[in-house]
Design a protein around this motif. Structure first.
Motif, mmCIF file in Angstrom:
data_model
loop_
_atom_site.group_PDB
_atom_site.id
_atom_site.type_symbol
_atom_site.label_atom_id
_atom_site.label_comp_id
_atom_site.label_asym_id
_atom_site.label_seq_id
_atom_site.Cartn_x
_atom_site.Cartn_y
_atom_site.Cartn_z
ATOM 1 N N ALA A 149 0.709 -1.175 0.202
ATOM 2 C CA ALA A 149 -0.081 -0.130 0.017
ATOM 3 C C ALA A 149 0.892 1.187 -0.031
ATOM 4 C CB ALA A 149 -1.006 -0.049 1.233
ATOM 5 N N VAL A 150 1.965 1.196 0.374
ATOM 6 C CA VAL A 150 3.039 2.161 0.480
ATOM 7 C C VAL A 150 4.198 2.031 -0.544
ATOM 8 C CG1 VAL A 150 2.366 2.960 2.642
ATOM 9 C CG2 VAL A 150 4.308 1.473 2.357
ATOM 10 N N VAL A 151 4.916 3.127 -1.018
ATOM 11 C CA VAL A 151 6.167 3.299 -1.839
ATOM 12 C C VAL A 151 7.066 3.847 -0.758
ATOM 13 C CG1 VAL A 151 7.121 4.056 -3.729
ATOM 14 C CG2 VAL A 151 4.962 3.292 -4.279
ATOM 15 N N ARG A 152 8.360 3.114 -0.906
ATOM 16 C CA ARG A 152 9.250 3.433 0.143
ATOM 17 C C ARG A 152 10.264 4.677 -0.911
ATOM 18 N NH1 ARG A 152 11.244 0.466 4.134
ATOM 19 N NH2 ARG A 152 8.998 0.881 4.684
ATOM 20 N N ALA A 153 10.586 5.564 0.016
ATOM 21 C CA ALA A 153 11.654 6.572 -0.763
ATOM 22 C C ALA A 153 12.739 6.589 0.156
ATOM 23 C CB ALA A 153 10.904 7.718 -1.081
ATOM 24 N N HIS A 154 14.024 6.846 -0.493
ATOM 25 C CA HIS A 154 15.101 7.076 0.413
ATOM 26 C C HIS A 154 15.567 8.371 -0.271
ATOM 27 C CE1 HIS A 154 16.107 2.899 2.346
ATOM 28 N NE2 HIS A 154 15.113 3.390 2.547
ATOM 29 N N LEU A 155 15.972 9.393 0.366
ATOM 30 C CA LEU A 155 16.654 10.412 -0.063
ATOM 31 C C LEU A 155 18.125 10.568 0.685
ATOM 32 C CD1 LEU A 155 17.154 13.259 -1.349
ATOM 33 C CD2 LEU A 155 16.377 14.320 0.928
ATOM 34 N N GLY A 156 19.215 10.139 -0.188
ATOM 35 C CA GLY A 156 20.367 10.059 0.124
ATOM 36 C C GLY A 156 20.852 11.346 0.662
ATOM 37 N N LEU A 157 21.395 11.383 2.010
ATOM 38 C CA LEU A 157 21.997 12.495 2.661
ATOM 39 C C LEU A 157 23.665 12.273 3.048
ATOM 40 C CD1 LEU A 157 19.078 12.876 5.283
ATOM 41 C CD2 LEU A 157 19.530 14.084 3.205
ATOM 42 N N ILE A 158 23.862 11.239 3.467
ATOM 43 C CA ILE A 158 25.205 10.911 4.098
ATOM 44 C C ILE A 158 25.469 9.476 3.150
ATOM 45 C CG2 ILE A 158 27.180 10.568 5.334
ATOM 46 C CD1 ILE A 158 25.518 12.186 7.790
ATOM 47 N N VAL A 159 26.551 9.261 2.213
ATOM 48 C CA VAL A 159 26.631 8.107 1.487
ATOM 49 C C VAL A 159 28.406 7.944 1.486
ATOM 50 C CG1 VAL A 159 26.722 6.858 -0.578
ATOM 51 C CG2 VAL A 159 24.933 8.477 0.119
ATOM 52 N N PRO A 160 28.907 6.727 1.995
ATOM 53 C CA PRO A 160 30.187 6.709 2.202
ATOM 54 C C PRO A 160 30.955 7.100 0.886
ATOM 55 C CG PRO A 160 29.035 5.135 3.409
ATOM 56 C CD PRO A 160 27.908 5.776 2.930
ATOM 57 N N LYS A 161 32.238 7.200 0.902
ATOM 58 C CA LYS A 161 33.184 7.387 -0.259
ATOM 59 C C LYS A 161 32.972 6.151 -1.376
ATOM 60 C CE LYS A 161 35.752 11.076 1.688
ATOM 61 N NZ LYS A 161 35.179 10.801 3.151
ATOM 62 N N GLN A 162 33.201 4.987 -0.531
ATOM 63 C CA GLN A 162 33.374 3.751 -1.539
ATOM 64 C C GLN A 162 31.823 3.239 -1.647
ATOM 65 O OE1 GLN A 162 35.982 1.828 1.755
ATOM 66 N NE2 GLN A 162 36.931 1.111 -0.102
ATOM 67 N N ALA A 163 31.283 4.089 -2.493
ATOM 68 C CA ALA A 163 29.748 3.798 -2.643
ATOM 69 C C ALA A 163 29.315 2.340 -3.090
ATOM 70 C CB ALA A 163 29.327 4.837 -3.850
ATOM 71 N N ASP A 164 30.309 1.667 -3.874
ATOM 72 C CA ASP A 164 29.931 0.371 -4.253
ATOM 73 C C ASP A 164 29.973 -0.666 -3.169
ATOM 74 O OD1 ASP A 164 32.838 1.057 -3.935
ATOM 75 O OD2 ASP A 164 33.453 -1.140 -4.824
ATOM 76 N N LYS A 165 30.440 -0.369 -2.165
ATOM 77 C CA LYS A 165 30.844 -1.221 -0.927
ATOM 78 C C LYS A 165 29.227 -0.798 0.010
ATOM 79 C CE LYS A 165 35.238 -2.281 -0.683
ATOM 80 N NZ LYS A 165 36.596 -2.370 0.058
ATOM 81 N N VAL A 166 28.314 -0.014 -0.263
ATOM 82 C CA VAL A 166 27.217 0.278 0.601
ATOM 83 C C VAL A 166 25.871 0.137 -0.573
ATOM 84 C CG1 VAL A 166 27.497 2.762 0.278
ATOM 85 C CG2 VAL A 166 26.017 1.851 2.125
ATOM 86 N N TRP A 167 25.100 -0.896 -0.329
ATOM 87 C CA TRP A 167 24.078 -1.308 -1.415
ATOM 88 C C TRP A 167 22.727 -1.612 -0.583
ATOM 89 C CZ3 TRP A 167 23.030 -6.140 -0.620
ATOM 90 C CH2 TRP A 167 24.007 -6.912 -0.168
ATOM 91 N N LEU A 168 21.728 -1.486 -1.557
ATOM 92 C CA LEU A 168 20.518 -2.036 -1.049
ATOM 93 C C LEU A 168 20.023 -2.975 -2.209
ATOM 94 C CD1 LEU A 168 17.439 -1.763 0.158
ATOM 95 C CD2 LEU A 168 17.184 0.290 -1.439
ATOM 96 N N ARG A 169 19.927 -4.183 -1.724
ATOM 97 C CA ARG A 169 19.183 -5.097 -2.632
ATOM 98 C C ARG A 169 17.569 -5.352 -2.661
ATOM 99 N NH1 ARG A 169 17.117 -10.058 -2.523
ATOM 100 N NH2 ARG A 169 17.558 -10.577 -0.362
ATOM 101 N N VAL A 170 16.943 -5.017 -3.667
ATOM 102 C CA VAL A 170 15.459 -5.198 -3.635
ATOM 103 C C VAL A 170 15.114 -6.291 -4.837
ATOM 104 C CG1 VAL A 170 13.180 -4.038 -3.750
ATOM 105 C CG2 VAL A 170 15.237 -3.076 -3.086
ATOM 106 N N ASP A 171 14.779 -7.390 -4.236
ATOM 107 C CA ASP A 171 14.274 -8.773 -5.005
ATOM 108 C C ASP A 171 15.889 -8.808 -5.893
ATOM 109 O OD1 ASP A 171 12.626 -10.506 -5.997
ATOM 110 O OD2 ASP A 171 12.431 -9.387 -7.673
ATOM 111 N N ASP A 172 15.894 -8.841 -6.974
ATOM 112 C CA ASP A 172 17.266 -9.122 -7.618
ATOM 113 C C ASP A 172 17.942 -7.972 -8.269
ATOM 114 O OD1 ASP A 172 15.492 -8.543 -9.600
ATOM 115 O OD2 ASP A 172 15.607 -9.974 -10.988
ATOM 116 N N ARG A 173 17.712 -6.764 -7.731
ATOM 117 C CA ARG A 173 18.441 -5.648 -8.095
ATOM 118 C C ARG A 173 19.110 -5.019 -6.890
ATOM 119 N NH1 ARG A 173 13.715 -2.607 -11.818
ATOM 120 N NH2 ARG A 173 12.526 -4.408 -12.548
#
Length: 250
Positions: A149-173
């Protein structure tokens, strides 16, 4: 939020939440049929016209978060407010600062973040808003949200410099945050978060009512009324009020 009844609750509450989960899973199929936007794991930000204004406000929102982070002990861990999160929130690795919880405005917290409060108040049909702060080297294990019933939104505020090492998996993405940019996804799909860096990650976490046709909107209104009357919402509101009272006494 993910609905996972914990043993510490009274039996009647655990049974109520368990029954509610079955209803919510059924409603997910209904919501897919009546949704006016795709029910894909990731959702294009162009479906909501409020996204550009929120992204434009991100420097002020981040500044208010950074001010809060000067006293991190004043920010509770997620499970300290919502006991249903104990499986995915351990120690003080995932902190949250709630400003709106299922439609209930938390006045004390909004007063501390007036720019953020104004930005989220401008979002139509916004149901939940909080800062979500993930400590370094923490993994939020796979879980599913209780409703489509809802859609989740994230506004990035503080993202580590090694951006490839911090991630969100949703299903297969696999998705990555960018500072000042919004990610939209359907949290009823299995999802998890990893921060394999030595820096914290922080986002503005929002739940927005899913745009539905007339019948879907009516059913979702009834669903939200039931959720708001349940321990799943009432207990976190009580816990947050208690936390804020005690924080004022510290």
């Amino acid at each position: 939020m993910s609905a996972d009844p914990r043993p510490g609750r009274p039996l009647y509450q655990r049974l109520l939440i368990k029954a509610g989960k079955h209803v919510l899973r059924w409603s997910g199929r209904f919501q897919s049929r009546h949704s006016l936007i795709p029910d894909t794991p990731q959702i294009d930000t162009r479906v909501f016209d409020w996204v550009p204004a929120l992204e434009a406000a991100w420097p002020e929102i981040r500044a208010e978060l950074e001010h809060l982070l000067e006293n991190p002990q004043q920010i509770p861990a997620f499970h300290q407010i919502s006991p249903d999160q104990q499986r995915i929130s351990k120690g003080d690795n995932w902190k949250t600062f709630g400003m709106v919880i299922y439609g209930k405005r938390i006045d004390d917290n909004c007063a501390l973040c007036p720019c953020t409060a104004a930005a989220i108040a401008a979002i139509p049909h916004m149901r939940t808003a909080m800062f979500s702060i993930l400590k370094p080297n923490y993994h939020i294990v796979p879980h599913k949200g209780p409703t489509r019933a809802v859609v989740r939104a994230h506004l990035g505020l503080i993202v580590p410099k090694q951006a490839d090492k911090v991630w969100l998996r949703v299903d297969d993405r696999i998705l990555h945050w960018q500072e000042g940019k919004v990610l939209l996804f359907d949290d009823s799909y299995e999802h998890e978060v990893r921060n394999d860096t030595d820096e914290l990650r922080a986002v503005l976490f929002l739940d927005i009512d899913r745009p539905m046709d007339r019948l879907g909107t009516l059913v979702n209104r009834l669903l939200f009324a039931l959720i708001n009357a349940s321990p799943y919402v009432k207990q976190p509101l009580k816990n947050l009020a208690k936390w804020n009272r005690e924080a004022n006494d510290r």
